[in-house]
Structures are given as C-alpha cells and as structure tokens.
Design an enzyme around this catalytic site. Structure first.
Site, PDB file in Angstrom:
ATOM      1  N   CYS A 119      12.863  11.179   7.730  1.00  0.00           N
ATOM      2  CA  CYS A 119      12.813  10.744   9.128  1.00  0.00           C
ATOM      3  C   CYS A 119      14.158  10.899   9.816  1.00  0.00           C
ATOM      4  O   CYS A 119      14.228  11.055  11.037  1.00  0.00           O
ATOM      5  CB  CYS A 119      12.342   9.297   9.202  1.00  0.00           C
ATOM      6  SG  CYS A 119      13.329   8.162   8.198  1.00  0.00           S
ATOM      7  N   GLU A 147       8.865  15.771  15.948  1.00  0.00           N
ATOM      8  CA  GLU A 147       9.292  15.613  14.563  1.00  0.00           C
ATOM      9  C   GLU A 147       8.425  16.511  13.685  1.00  0.00           C
ATOM     10  O   GLU A 147       7.212  16.319  13.596  1.00  0.00           O
ATOM     11  CB  GLU A 147       9.147  14.155  14.120  1.00  0.00           C
ATOM     12  CG  GLU A 147       9.636  13.937  12.698  1.00  0.00           C
ATOM     13  CD  GLU A 147       9.447  12.510  12.218  1.00  0.00           C
ATOM     14  OE1 GLU A 147      10.358  11.982  11.566  1.00  0.00           O
ATOM     15  OE2 GLU A 147       8.376  11.933  12.508  1.00  0.00           O
ATOM     16  N   VAL A 179       0.983   6.159  13.829  1.00  0.00           N
ATOM     17  CA  VAL A 179       0.409   5.091  13.006  1.00  0.00           C
ATOM     18  C   VAL A 179       1.092   3.764  13.310  1.00  0.00           C
ATOM     19  O   VAL A 179       0.452   2.698  13.302  1.00  0.00           O
ATOM     20  CB  VAL A 179       0.511   5.440  11.511  1.00  0.00           C
ATOM     21  CG1 VAL A 179       0.018   4.285  10.648  1.00  0.00           C
ATOM     22  CG2 VAL A 179      -0.299   6.699  11.211  1.00  0.00           C
ATOM     23  N   GLY A 180       2.377   3.795  13.614  1.00  0.00           N
ATOM     24  CA  GLY A 180       3.080   2.574  14.002  1.00  0.00           C
ATOM     25  C   GLY A 180       2.452   1.913  15.219  1.00  0.00           C
ATOM     26  O   GLY A 180       2.355   0.679  15.310  1.00  0.00           O
ATOM     27  N   GLU A 194       9.695   1.276  10.972  1.00  0.00           N
ATOM     28  CA  GLU A 194      10.687   2.360  10.860  1.00  0.00           C
ATOM     29  C   GLU A 194       9.887   3.646  10.975  1.00  0.00           C
ATOM     30  O   GLU A 194       9.163   4.022  10.063  1.00  0.00           O
ATOM     31  CB  GLU A 194      11.443   2.249   9.543  1.00  0.00           C
ATOM     32  CG  GLU A 194      12.691   3.113   9.510  1.00  0.00           C
ATOM     33  CD  GLU A 194      12.428   4.507   8.963  1.00  0.00           C
ATOM     34  OE1 GLU A 194      12.361   5.454   9.797  1.00  0.00           O
ATOM     35  OE2 GLU A 194      12.286   4.636   7.740  1.00  0.00           O
ATOM     36  N   GLY A 240       6.678   5.079   8.555  1.00  0.00           N
ATOM     37  CA  GLY A 240       5.794   6.224   8.689  1.00  0.00           C
ATOM     38  C   GLY A 240       5.856   6.796  10.088  1.00  0.00           C
ATOM     39  O   GLY A 240       6.883   6.676  10.777  1.00  0.00           O
ATOM     40  N   SER A 241       4.782   7.390  10.521  1.00  0.00           N
ATOM     41  CA  SER A 241       4.782   8.090  11.803  1.00  0.00           C
ATOM     42  C   SER A 241       4.688   7.122  12.975  1.00  0.00           C
ATOM     43  O   SER A 241       4.188   6.000  12.854  1.00  0.00           O
ATOM     44  CB  SER A 241       3.592   9.055  11.861  1.00  0.00           C
ATOM     45  OG  SER A 241       2.377   8.336  12.003  1.00  0.00           O
ATOM     46  N   THR A 242       5.171   7.587  14.130  1.00  0.00           N
ATOM     47  CA  THR A 242       5.095   6.781  15.343  1.00  0.00           C
ATOM     48  C   THR A 242       3.648   6.514  15.728  1.00  0.00           C
ATOM     49  O   THR A 242       3.303   5.417  16.179  1.00  0.00           O
ATOM     50  CB  THR A 242       5.843   7.489  16.481  1.00  0.00           C
ATOM     51  OG1 THR A 242       7.229   7.617  16.111  1.00  0.00           O
ATOM     52  CG2 THR A 242       5.753   6.712  17.782  1.00  0.00           C
ATOM     53  N   LYS A 251       0.859  -1.190   0.000  1.00  0.00           N
ATOM     54  CA  LYS A 251       0.000   0.000   0.000  1.00  0.00           C
ATOM     55  C   LYS A 251       0.890   1.233   0.000  1.00  0.00           C
ATOM     56  O   LYS A 251       1.491   1.579   1.013  1.00  0.00           O
ATOM     57  CB  LYS A 251      -0.930   0.052   1.213  1.00  0.00           C
ATOM     58  CG  LYS A 251      -2.047   1.100   1.013  1.00  0.00           C
ATOM     59  CD  LYS A 251      -2.622   1.632   2.310  1.00  0.00           C
ATOM     60  CE  LYS A 251      -1.853   2.811   2.854  1.00  0.00           C
ATOM     61  NZ  LYS A 251      -1.905   4.031   2.000  1.00  0.00           N
TER      62      LYS A 251
END
Length: 501
Positions: free
Chosen positions: A302, A399, A249-250, A268, A245-247, A192
């Site tokens: 990042c 960030e 969403v992680g 990551e 991606g972002s923390t 995706k």
C-alpha cells in the site's frame, strides 16, 4: 532482464507440511458449520495447495460468542499486564522456534521472497509481539487537575471484542500488527485472514493457544470478505473492527459498522504515494531508492512509491540509469535467493495489473521497461516502468498494487507539492534532497501519514503508521496502536477539606 530462475527444486526447497486448514474457534480447530471449503493456490504455478474451511456468518457468530465469553468472564482481561506479557513472550518464542517453517509457509501461500520474508516479515512479527508484551504492564490513566473540590482520574480499559480483517500482501506482519497490541490491551478477537493467504494465521492461532493464551481470546475464521468479513463488520457484539485493505472495502466496513452498533473502526487503506527527487540528489542512490520503493514485494504494498516525481535538471539522467539498473532485476521463483521479484498473489490481481499496463500504453506514456507477462505459468509480470507520465493518466491516479512505476517530471518545489497532494490518498510519501530547508517545507506540506527523507519503506514497530483522506484513519504500530484498542473512562468524586486542589 535476467532469465527466470530455474526454480526452487534446484535450491533444495522442500514444500512445508500444511498442518492446519480448519477454523480456529474457542481453542479448537473445527470444520465450518456448512462443511464448505475453498482452495488456496500456489502463485508460482496456479496449482491448488490445499482446501481450507470456508467460514461464513454462522461461524463468525460462534467465534464472536467465544470471544465475548472470554472477554466478559474469562481470564485474559483480568490478568495483570505482567502475566499477559509473560504469555505473549512465550508466544514470540514459539514463533521464533519455527522460523524456517513459517517463512516457507508464508512464501508458498503468498509468492513472497524467501530470504526477505525471513529477515523482514517473520522478524517483524517476533519483535512486534515482544514490543507489545513489554507495554502490557505499562498501561495507566492520568490524575486530573479539577477546578473545584473534586478528585478526577482516567482509566484505560480494553475496548472489548475486536474484529481484525487482514490483507494478503503481508499476512504475517499484519496478523501481529493487529493482534499483538489488542492482546496487550486485554482484548479478545476474531481474525479473518485474506482468502488468498489463510495458512499462516491458522498456525499462529495454534501457537498462541500453545503459549497459554486462553480459549476464546484469539479465534480465526478463514473465508471470503463478502460473507465472513461482512459478518464481522456488521456484528452487533463486536466492539471494534480493524481493517487493512482496499478503500472500496473500507467504505463497506464503515457503512456496516454504522448500520449495526456504531462500532469503532480503524482503517488502513490504499495509497498512491509520491517519491519526490530533487536536482541536488545523488542520482545513483535515488534510482536505487525509487526501484526498491516501487518493486519491493512485487509492488504489492500500500505504501509503494508508484508516482516518482523527478526534477527536470536530472530527469533524463535518472531515466537512463533506471533503465540500466532494471536490466539486472530478476523475476522468478521466490524460493531462489537470486530472485528480486516473485509472482503476484493470484490470477485476479495478475489480470488487474496487466489491464493497467495496457491503459498506460493507450494513454500515451512511454514504456521504458517491461509491460507484459513474464512466464507462461504462474502469475509473473515483468517489472514495468512508464516515463512521460501525466497526472491525469489512470496509471498515475489509481492504486495498481503491482510492479508498475510511473515517472513524472517537475520544475519547482511548489509544483511538486501541489501535484503530490493532488490525489484522493494520503498514506505515505518520500523526499530525496540534500537541502534541509526543502526537507522541512516538503514534510510539512505533503498530506500523508508517513514521510521518508532520503530513504523509503523504513518501518519499525515503534513508528506509528496510518494515513489520511481515503487512505483511512487510525494508527497501526507504536503506542498509538495500543491505545487504539482501549477506552478512556473518567472517574470523578468529591473531596472534602483538602489542604490543596
């Protein structure tokens, strides 16, 4: 700062044809089941480029079914490593043959600099495919030295169906960083791409199929994270998710994986990377490194060094030289070779960055350069430098993912270590000094997955990359990434009357 370039028209740029806008499932381009589409926009102007098929859970289910069939009963995992390598090499050749077209498509969708995307992003993609193709026939287990009359060995097996969720800042690099090692391992997959930058992933799916990668091995679902991405993370028939991606969403992906089938997750995530510059550094070189480490790819990285720690003895000199060098930093159309910084990827990111800049002003940091939008059209922002930044300011903690640098002053090595580690992130860091003892102390003391010494952002397909703390876990690149997509199985059997153990 130089005036904005006059645009791509004066440079002979001709917009590339957008050939693929449908989902790619089981070797064919198809519309989404719902028939929905979404718009992808040109960051230079905010205008719509094209409408793309909007996949959701129903489409993910179809793609996963195709990937599962291809893994459980198809040819790809059952090919020899050398046969997989041959097809992957052909895939790399097809990408190389279309180098200019793919570069232009990537830049059009993401606002990236044309000349850098060609020599960095596309070159990295080709090298990554060839690197893992070279590793595909070198996968092996180990013979174990058992302590009794038993023979033991390990097998390395592909993990199965993988869900790759990739970001919008480096669409091509991240596509191949994830897809290439998974292919070499013998996995099948559902990819995706980010909804902001879906176009090149669809083209790569077409080239993969053309190169001979069987149906169902690579499937691409374009759509949104809250629907297509969530369906991948929670799918009971996906064996692993690899996400960049972002923390925030992680966290959601980890939760969804745990609540579904406890699938393996590689993350990551974000960073707030420190670059520590000591008094003995060459100030001119340090300024150049800091500038590029922060503003490369318009700060949408990042690993960007958004916290620049400068030792007190050279702080004033560093700031003076930094202000001078930023005067020649050109913002403008990314297809113009004179430009250093293009537009942010979309309006949401553009507004988010401007809000952080206002936070910096309100919190009392000194605005050295920039600080406002650069153009009335498109998503351009002036490269912004704040000095006299304190550790508790929002611009030093969060960030930002944009062209914003925070410059901080420090006195001692111990202070620099403590403040560099005083962050929830642990992705990357940099050290600039001529003292080897300082290098050894810092590289062993800073909690980050990758540390550069007297350079920054020097990446390579053979160099494992990934962070710790809230920057995630698991490695991309290097052979570590190949092994990430494999399981270790132990096999033990008795041996009788062996002359040795």
């Amino acid at each position: 700062m130089d005036q904005e370039s006059k645009g791509a028209a004066e440079n002979g740029f001709k917009r590339p044809e957008i050939k693929f806008t449908q989902l790619f499932i089981n070797g064919s381009f198809v519309d989404s089941i719902s028939g929905k589409k979404f718009e992808t926009r040109d960051p230079r102007t905010g205008e719509v480029l094209v409408s793309v098929a909007e996949g959701d859970k129903a489409d993910v289910d179809l793609a996963v079914s195709a990937a599962r069939q291809a893994f459980d009963h198809g040819k790809w995992p059952r090919m020899s490593g050398s046969d997989r390598a041959r097809i992957m090499m052909r895939f790399a050749d097809f990408v190389e043959e279309r180098l200019d077209e793919l570069t232009e498509l990537e830049c059009l969708d993401a606002g990236k600099l044309l000349f850098l995307t060609k020599i960095i992003d596309l070159d990295s993609a080709i090298r990554t495919l060839r690197y893992y193709a070279g590793a595909a026939d070198k996968i092996h287990g180990e013979t174990l030295k058992m302590s009794s009359e038993m023979h033991g060995y390990t097998l390395k097996e592909p993990i199965g169906v993988v869900g790759h969720i990739i970001p919008w800042n480096f669409p091509t690099i991240m596509f191949f960083t994830k897809v290439a090692p998974a292919l070499a391992a013998g996995c099948t997959m559902v990819v995706k791409p980010a909804e902001q930058t879906p176009l090149t992933a669809l083209y790569y799916a077409y080239l993969a199929h053309k190169a001979g990668i069987p149906e169902g091995v690579i499937n691409v679902i374009t759509g949104f994270g809250t629907t297509a991405g969530a369906a991948i993370a929670s799918h009971m028939d996906i064996d692993m998710v690899s996400f960049t991606g972002s923390t925030a969403v992680g966290r959601l992906i980890t939760e969804a994986a745990a609540k579904s089938n406890l699938k393996s997750v590689s993350l990551e995530l974000g960073g707030k990377s420190p670059l520590i510059i000591f008094d003995d550094a060459d100030v001119d070189k340090a300024v150049d490194i800091a500038r590029d480490a922060t503003f490369f790819n318009k700060g949408e990285a990042c690993i960007a060094a958004s916290r620049i720690f400068v030792q007190v003895g050279i702080y004033d000199q560093f700031v003076e030289k930094l202000a001078e060098t930023m005067k020649s930093w050109v913002v403008g159309d990314p297809f113009d070779p004179r430009v250093h910084q293009g537009p942010q990827v979309d309006e949401a990111q553009y507004e988010k960055i401007l809000q952080y800049i206002e936070h910096g002003k309100r919190e009392g940091a000194t605005l050295l350069t920039g600080g406002k939008p650069y153009s009335k059209t498109g998503y351009y922002i002036e490269p912004t430098v704040f000095t006299d930044v304190k550790d508790d300011m929002l611009i030093a903690k969060d960030e930002i993912f944009g062209p914003v640098m925070s410059v901080l002053k420090f006195k001692t090595m111990e202070e620099a270590i403590e403040r560099a580690n005083d962050t929830k992130y642990g992705l990357a860091a940099g050290v600039i000094t001529k003292d080897l003892n300082t290098v050894n102390r810092l590289t062993r003391s800073i909690r980050a997955g990758l540390i550069w010494v007297n350079c920054y952002m020097q990446m390579d397909v053979d160099c494992p990359f990934g962070g710790l703390k809230m920057s995630g876990h698991g490695k991309d690149s290097g052979l570590d990434a190949l092994h990430k997509y494999m399981l270790v199985k132990s096999v033990v059997m008795p041996i009788y009357n062996s002359p040795w153990l």
